[in-house]
Design a protein around this motif. Structure first.
Motif, PDB file in Angstrom:
ATOM      1  N   SER A 106      -1.988   0.654   7.489  1.00  0.00           N
ATOM      2  CA  SER A 106      -0.553   0.429   7.680  1.00  0.00           C
ATOM      3  C   SER A 106       0.214   0.932   6.466  1.00  0.00           C
ATOM      4  CB  SER A 106      -0.277  -1.065   7.906  1.00  0.00           C
ATOM      5  OG  SER A 106      -0.892  -1.516   9.078  1.00  0.00           O
ATOM      6  N   SER A 107       0.110   2.210   6.223  1.00  0.00           N
ATOM      7  CA  SER A 107       0.861   2.829   5.127  1.00  0.00           C
ATOM      8  C   SER A 107       1.348   4.182   5.606  1.00  0.00           C
ATOM      9  CB  SER A 107      -0.021   2.988   3.883  1.00  0.00           C
ATOM     10  OG  SER A 107      -1.123   3.825   4.155  1.00  0.00           O
ATOM     11  N   LEU A 141      -0.897  -0.636  13.114  1.00  0.00           N
ATOM     12  CA  LEU A 141      -0.184  -1.802  13.597  1.00  0.00           C
ATOM     13  C   LEU A 141       0.588  -2.426  12.451  1.00  0.00           C
ATOM     14  CD1 LEU A 141      -2.853  -3.465  15.907  1.00  0.00           C
ATOM     15  CD2 LEU A 141      -0.925  -2.028  16.564  1.00  0.00           C
ATOM     16  N   SER A 142       1.884  -2.599  12.629  1.00  0.00           N
ATOM     17  CA  SER A 142       2.710  -3.216  11.596  1.00  0.00           C
ATOM     18  C   SER A 142       2.401  -4.710  11.538  1.00  0.00           C
ATOM     19  CB  SER A 142       4.192  -3.002  11.908  1.00  0.00           C
ATOM     20  OG  SER A 142       4.554  -3.729  13.071  1.00  0.00           O
ATOM     21  N   SER A 143       3.039  -5.396  10.589  1.00  0.00           N
ATOM     22  CA  SER A 143       2.799  -6.831  10.440  1.00  0.00           C
ATOM     23  C   SER A 143       3.178  -7.596  11.707  1.00  0.00           C
ATOM     24  CB  SER A 143       3.587  -7.378   9.247  1.00  0.00           C
ATOM     25  OG  SER A 143       4.975  -7.089   9.398  1.00  0.00           O
ATOM     26  N   ILE A 149       3.785   5.130  13.898  1.00  0.00           N
ATOM     27  CA  ILE A 149       3.256   6.462  13.629  1.00  0.00           C
ATOM     28  C   ILE A 149       3.018   6.605  12.127  1.00  0.00           C
ATOM     29  CG2 ILE A 149       3.813   8.929  13.602  1.00  0.00           C
ATOM     30  CD1 ILE A 149       5.330   8.483  16.213  1.00  0.00           C
ATOM     31  N   THR A 150       1.852   7.115  11.768  1.00  0.00           N
ATOM     32  CA  THR A 150       1.530   7.371  10.362  1.00  0.00           C
ATOM     33  C   THR A 150       1.039   8.810  10.213  1.00  0.00           C
ATOM     34  OG1 THR A 150      -0.716   6.543  10.737  1.00  0.00           O
ATOM     35  CG2 THR A 150       0.888   4.983   9.830  1.00  0.00           C
ATOM     36  N   THR A 151       1.147   9.343   9.016  1.00  0.00           N
ATOM     37  CA  THR A 151       0.579  10.662   8.734  1.00  0.00           C
ATOM     38  C   THR A 151      -0.447  10.537   7.615  1.00  0.00           C
ATOM     39  OG1 THR A 151       2.282  11.289   7.121  1.00  0.00           O
ATOM     40  CG2 THR A 151       2.699  11.820   9.444  1.00  0.00           C
ATOM     41  N   LEU A 152      -1.343  11.527   7.559  1.00  0.00           N
ATOM     42  CA  LEU A 152      -2.494  11.462   6.665  1.00  0.00           C
ATOM     43  C   LEU A 152      -2.287  12.198   5.352  1.00  0.00           C
ATOM     44  CD1 LEU A 152      -5.327  12.162   9.278  1.00  0.00           C
ATOM     45  CD2 LEU A 152      -4.167  10.009   8.769  1.00  0.00           C
ATOM     46  N   GLY A 153      -1.143  12.843   5.182  1.00  0.00           N
ATOM     47  CA  GLY A 153      -0.915  13.624   3.976  1.00  0.00           C
ATOM     48  C   GLY A 153      -1.302  15.077   4.168  1.00  0.00           C
TER      49      GLY A 153
END
Length: 588
Positions: A106-107, A141-143, A149-153
């Motif tokens: 979750s970052s 999943l947020s709190s 949606i997240t990205t990996l860099g």
């Protein structure tokens, strides 16, 4: 059927015509009966363009919104490629990272992959579909339990592809790019650079950490840890490219694919001796003369450390097997008679090493090692670091205590701990590739206490600031007050932050100070055969001396030898070392 995961980078899908060409390649593989999962990046410079749009609005946009924005780039690619495949009569389904089941932390901005939920993708593959996946992205999943949606860099599509190959137990993961594979060095700098047909993941991790940008290190780490066969090929030809191999075969980690323990090995080698030469001339050829004489007399040198000091003099410290100490002493004494300097030696030493994938890229690992030893009252006589190994030389009487403490600290099993292992690399090329890293800065912390915990304190302070060191060199020379110098290299962009992080610590050590070295670059040779090939370092040092290039620092590890030279000498140093090991000769 053979299941392959194939990844195509931004250049490969940079235009409609290129997307059509990629579709034809995929269709040909499908027609040969292969089951395919395709991972693609955003078209061309789309990610940079989207980032520019955000920065035109805000100098500090929220990272969550950046992930929302940047994830759209890959969605364009997967939809267009799926359309192109269907146009060729190949059933294809495009899927985002969240749709395909890539679950991350979750970052935002540089999330790590926890798992790949493969039920949906397996069902589609069994139906005969080609699944086209958006690389670089996943979902968390947020709190509140809501999907985000997240990205990996940067380079995240490589990581997506290897993670999918791991989860699906694919026969191989093929990375298609705009180069023919992994080359012996950067062809833009050395025209004679040649394609390597094979190399190990450990060698690739070293090269990637030194600036070789053909593969993202996180992808190589996953391949290494889970035994994935990784191939790098050209998008424009049918040549076989480069195959990366791994001896590891971990079971998939329950706490997360990318969250497994980075340290997976611990070694103790006893009956070692240390020889230290100090106050020797700082000029080309000194290291070459010394190590050539040692090699010619059959002395096999292990670790080599060199640090430059004020006053145009150097210290060189190295280790040998205890049985070779007297012979090595005589050779050193003969050298010093001609050039001047002091010699000390110490027997009954032990080398303690941790190994793993990308351990120097995680700032806290070296700090944990040094802190663990210092808490047991163990002083570090020598430190050697690389991307896959960190070694400390300590008194043999403390070896067993250090081994137990480090094993517990990194939660290693008995089968991960080796005592006096056999020399590795027999039959392997001593040098496979050479890299030039021009993004380095050299920093020395002068006048630090020579006692347990000093290196740990320095590394911990930097680790807490998220700063990774690329090399650590502890000086042989002891000042009148008993203090020593510790030098290290780090990314130029981290220099100011490093100074801020170390200031509170240096305030506790009277007389200590941080000093910058001159502008530098680092040339490194990497090869799995180094441990089994005496004289490799001497040949590298001689090639630099012949080119009249002075060496400011030396740091070696098991499969890597690095020399820091003046920035102006960087390109000539790269060419000299590449030529020295005849890497321009085509493989047979």
């Amino acid at each position: 059927m053979t299941l392959l995961v194939q990844k195509f980078g931004g250049t490969s899908v940079g235009s409609v015509e290129r997307i059509k060409a990629v579709a034809r390649r995929i269709a040909a593989n499908k027609n040969m009966g292969k089951e395919l999962v395709i991972v693609v990046s955003a078209m061309g410079h789309t990610t940079d363009e989207l980032t520019g749009l955000a920065q035109a609005i805000s100098s500090n946009p929220p990272q969550r919104e950046m992930d929302m924005l940047l994830a759209t780039g890959e969605q364009v690619s997967i939809a267009l490629l799926s359309i192109a495949l269907n146009e060729l009569g190949v059933q294809a389904r495009s899927m985002t990272g969240s749709q395909v089941g890539i679950v991350t932390e979750s970052s935002h901005g540089r999330a790590r992959i926890l798992e790949v939920r493969t039920e949906r993708i397996k069902a589609l593959v069994e139906e005969g579909q080609v699944v086209v996946v958006a690389g670089f992205q996943g979902t968390s999943l947020s709190s509140g339990g809501t999907a985000e949606i997240t990205t990996l860099g940067r380079g995240g599509s490589d990581t997506s592809a290897v993670a999918l190959a791991t989860a699906l137990n694919a026969e191989a993961c093929e990375i298609y790019t705009d180069v023919p594979g992994v080359l012996t060095t950067d062809p833009r700098k050395v025209q004679e650079a040649q394609l390597m047909s094979t190399l190990s993941c450990d060698e690739m991790l070293e090269l990637a950490s030194l600036g070789a940008a053909v593969l993202h290190p996180r992808a190589v780490e996953l391949a290494r840890n889970y035994g994935v066969t990784l191939k790098v090929k050209s998008s424009w030809t049918d040549e076989p490219g480069t195959t990366l191999t791994s001896k590891s075969k971990r079971s998939q980690n329950r706490i997360g694919l990318e969250l497994g323990r980075p340290v997976d090995g611990l070694e103790l080698v006893d009956k070692q001796a240390v020889l230290g030469l100090s106050h020797i001339p700082d000029k080309p050829g000194v290291a070459a003369d010394l190590f050539e004489k040692l090699s010619n007399q059959g002395v096999n040198v292990d670790l080599i450390i060199q640090a430059t000091h004020e006053g145009n003099s150097n210290d060189i410290t190295f280790t040998v097997d205890e049985s070779e100490l007297e012979n090595a002493r005589k050779i050193c004494e003969n050298v010093l008679q001609k050039i001047g300097g002091d010699l000390v030696s110490q027997s009954e030493m032990t080398k303690l090493s941790i190994s793993g994938a990308g351990i120097m890229g995680r700032p806290g690992i070296a700090a944990t090692l040094f802190d663990t030893l210092s808490r047991k009252g163990i002083n570090l006589r020598l430190i050697a670091t690389s991307e896959v190994k960190v070694s400390c030389v300590i008194n043999s009487s403390l070896g067993a205590k250090g081994l137990r403490a480090v094993s517990e600290a990194f939660e290693l099993d008995e089968n991960q701990v080796k005592i006096n292992p056999e020399v590795q690399g027999l039959g392997e090329p001593e040098v496979r590739g050479v890299a030039l890293d021009q993004a380095q800065a050299q920093v020395s912390v002068r006048g630090v206490p020579d006692k347990p915990g000093t290196a740990a304190a320095l590394c911990s302070a930097l680790a807490e600031a998220g700063i990774s060191l690329d090399g650590i060199v502890q000086s042989e020379r002891q000042q009148k007050d008993g203090s020593r110098d510790i030098s290290f290299t780090l990314k130029k962009n981290d220099r100011q932050q490093a100074g801020n992080a170390l200031s509170p610590l240096l305030a506790k050590w009277p007389g200590s100070q941080i000093k910058d070295g001159p502008a530098i670059t680092r040339v490194s040779a990497v090869g799995a055969g180094m441990p089994a090939t005496p004289g490799t370092a001497a040949r590298m040092f001689r090639s630099l001396a012949n080119a009249k290039i002075n060496i400011a620092m030396i740091a070696t590890s098991e499969i890597r030898t690095s020399c820091v030279v003046a920035k102006a000498d960087g390109l000539a140093a790269l060419q000299a070392v590449h030529n020295c090991f005849e890497l321009g000769a085509k493989e047979e």
